[in-house]
Design an enzyme around this catalytic site. Sequence first.
Site: not given
Length: 342
Positions: A74, A143
């Site tokens: 990321e 998540h």
Amino acid sequence: MATTQPREAQTAQAPRVIRYREALNEALREEMQRDERVILMGEDIGVFNGAFKVTQGLLAEFGEQRVRDTPISENTIVGMGIGAAMTGLRPVVELMTVNFSLLAMDQIVNHAATIHYMFGGQVRVPLVVRMPQGAGHQLGPTHSHCFEALFLHAPGLLVAVPSTAADAKGLLKAAIRDDNPVILIEHEYLYGQRGEVPDDPDHVVDFGRAAIRREGGDVTVVGVSRMAVTAEKAAGALSDEHGIQAEVIDPRTLRPLDLDTILASVRKTNRCVIVEEGWPHGGVGANLAALVQEQAFDDLDAPVGRVTGADLPMPYAKPLEQIAFPHEPQVVQAVLATFRDL
């Protein structure tokens, strides 16, 4: 930090009913057709069509030069997006979940948000970072959290939290056209929800304009992201069961924030409850509550109420997960409490 979005488009065409994810996909397609500088980057967004199928079909239409599958990194993905934006492209970066954005916070906060200022206004970063968040799918604590507050905290970023399909499309299009870095946070629960969306390639929603989802004169309820939907359902229950008419406000963007609409409502209703899915300490609701208390104190007949997610990592077990984020009964109880505080 000026924004340059056009006004929200007015159209005489009848709206269609499509899913939230389809509205996002349509926004990406239309903006890529409109401007060849728009490119997409992210994990599994090409061949796999995206983890939530938001980028479905775009690789086949635009090719791998403009729809780029990236490594699982990321910080690298966002860094590449920043570099591309600085050199003239308009990248839209997808992170697979908001939790993974923590791995890219250096690039987002120390670079994307500050480069325009560090370079004395000579360089802009027209970057959009899209990411899903939120509970309800049993994906556990890595998540499922809601991190709007992390990005709201950083000057230099615009932050959008669309709750409807129409706003998902309109805010994404506005974000792509803006010259500032934009964090666009989508709730996983909303991807499959249907809503009316104008069939108009110029359907663009301004940043900094809240939506009044339901009018009422007894209490103002501000719902953030998915909680705008929950707040509307709670308002229906308050009307049916208690005769209380709640005015529901969806901020739509948190930076810039349409505080004027919220304050005007509070001055009319004299009560305010703020609903968010994120954690209670240092959250969006805490910020809004402070602003309302500071600027509308004399208009309040009761303390500002807050409804938040539980102050703990998101559980995996479904029964525990369900009680870890707000539902309509909690909003109803918070509203009723503002009347008991007289």
